[in-house]
Design an enzyme around this catalytic site. Sequence first.
Site, PDB file in Angstrom:
ATOM      1  N   CYS A  92       5.502  13.537 -42.450  1.00 17.88           N
ATOM      2  CA  CYS A  92       6.497  12.763 -43.009  1.00 17.88           C
ATOM      3  C   CYS A  92       5.786  11.185 -41.912  1.00 17.88           C
ATOM      4  O   CYS A  92       6.465  11.219 -41.032  1.00 17.88           O
ATOM      5  CB  CYS A  92       7.892  13.692 -42.600  1.00 17.88           C
ATOM      6  N   GLU A  93       6.595  10.274 -42.467  1.00 17.85           N
ATOM      7  CA  GLU A  93       6.188   9.227 -42.515  1.00 17.85           C
ATOM      8  C   GLU A  93       7.853   8.858 -40.801  1.00 17.85           C
ATOM      9  O   GLU A  93       7.716   8.057 -40.009  1.00 17.85           O
ATOM     10  CB  GLU A  93       6.139   7.449 -42.843  1.00 17.85           C
ATOM     11  N   HIS A  94       8.620   9.485 -41.565  1.00 16.66           N
ATOM     12  CA  HIS A  94      10.138   9.544 -40.646  1.00 16.66           C
ATOM     13  C   HIS A  94      10.119  10.092 -38.830  1.00 16.66           C
ATOM     14  O   HIS A  94       9.872   9.664 -38.029  1.00 16.66           O
ATOM     15  CB  HIS A  94      11.146   9.961 -41.059  1.00 16.66           C
ATOM     16  N   HIS A  95       9.070  11.175 -39.065  1.00 19.90           N
ATOM     17  CA  HIS A  95       8.715  11.983 -37.953  1.00 19.90           C
ATOM     18  C   HIS A  95       7.824  12.104 -37.282  1.00 19.90           C
ATOM     19  O   HIS A  95       7.592  12.602 -36.078  1.00 19.90           O
ATOM     20  CB  HIS A  95      10.031  13.056 -38.057  1.00 19.90           C
ATOM     21  N   GLN A 133       7.703  12.793 -49.367  1.00 16.79           N
ATOM     22  CA  GLN A 133       7.613  13.846 -50.422  1.00 16.79           C
ATOM     23  C   GLN A 133       7.734  13.019 -51.900  1.00 16.79           C
ATOM     24  O   GLN A 133       6.559  12.933 -52.716  1.00 16.79           O
ATOM     25  CB  GLN A 133       8.284  14.732 -50.518  1.00 16.79           C
ATOM     26  N   HIS A 161       9.943  20.983 -44.957  1.00 17.09           N
ATOM     27  CA  HIS A 161       9.724  19.313 -43.977  1.00 17.09           C
ATOM     28  C   HIS A 161      10.046  20.239 -42.701  1.00 17.09           C
ATOM     29  O   HIS A 161      11.355  20.305 -41.972  1.00 17.09           O
ATOM     30  CB  HIS A 161      10.624  18.192 -44.193  1.00 17.09           C
ATOM     31  N   CYS A 163      10.216  18.672 -39.346  1.00 15.85           N
ATOM     32  CA  CYS A 163      11.664  17.962 -39.650  1.00 15.85           C
ATOM     33  C   CYS A 163      12.696  17.851 -39.468  1.00 15.85           C
ATOM     34  O   CYS A 163      13.859  17.789 -38.750  1.00 15.85           O
ATOM     35  CB  CYS A 163      11.381  16.222 -39.656  1.00 15.85           C
TER      36      CYS A 163
HETATM   37 ZN   LIG Z   1      11.138  13.420 -41.462  1.00 18.25          ZN
END
Ligand SMILES: [Zn+2]
Length: 204
Positions: A92-95, A133, A161, A163
């Site tokens: 995931c690009e956020h975490h 996703q 996920h 995260c």
């Molecule tokens: Zn994430």
Amino acid sequence: MKTNKALVMRPKSAEEAGTGEIARRMRDILSEIGEDPSREGLVRTPMRYEKALRFLTSGYDTDIDRLVNGALFSVKYDEMVIVKDIEFFSMCEHHLLPFYGKAHVAYLPNEKVIGLSKIPRIVDVFARRLQVQERLTQEVAEKIQEILQPRGVAVICEAQHFCMMMRGVEKQHSGTVTSAMLGAFRTQKETRDEFLSLVDRRRS
Ligand SMILES: [Zn+2]
């Protein structure tokens, strides 16, 4: 376990070995979280991490046209082609934490089909990047649309996920489902329903 010496001795490409730039920064990050990067268990960790990260993001460098080259065939078949349960692992690009799950891909051929083994390879190319996703699902569908010009493409991804799981945001077993429907899968309910019943998401 037998060791394949030829494989072990093979010189590493620049990508596999890494440049060391990630490893160098990783030592600082280890210090920052209160670790001692020079202790035995961590000495080689920055290099290992660089190698792992470069592999997990190797999808940026993959030439999909080359990947599918020679695997397109002209056929009269015009029924739905479906590849279920394609395991994928992404980040995931956020975490920068993993998410993983299964993709189900279908298309309605329009004179051309693609070698079945290429579809999981296409999923891998987009999974091995920093992703969300929803975008992963859409990119796989659009790429197959572009390559095959079929009458329609459908992609469903079911994923867990880290995260959410590790940070306690969601219950550990809840998953996320995303879908992308193009062409006939978008416009014709019967086609979409046929795909959904073949995938049968109620099982397991
Ligand atoms: Zn994430």
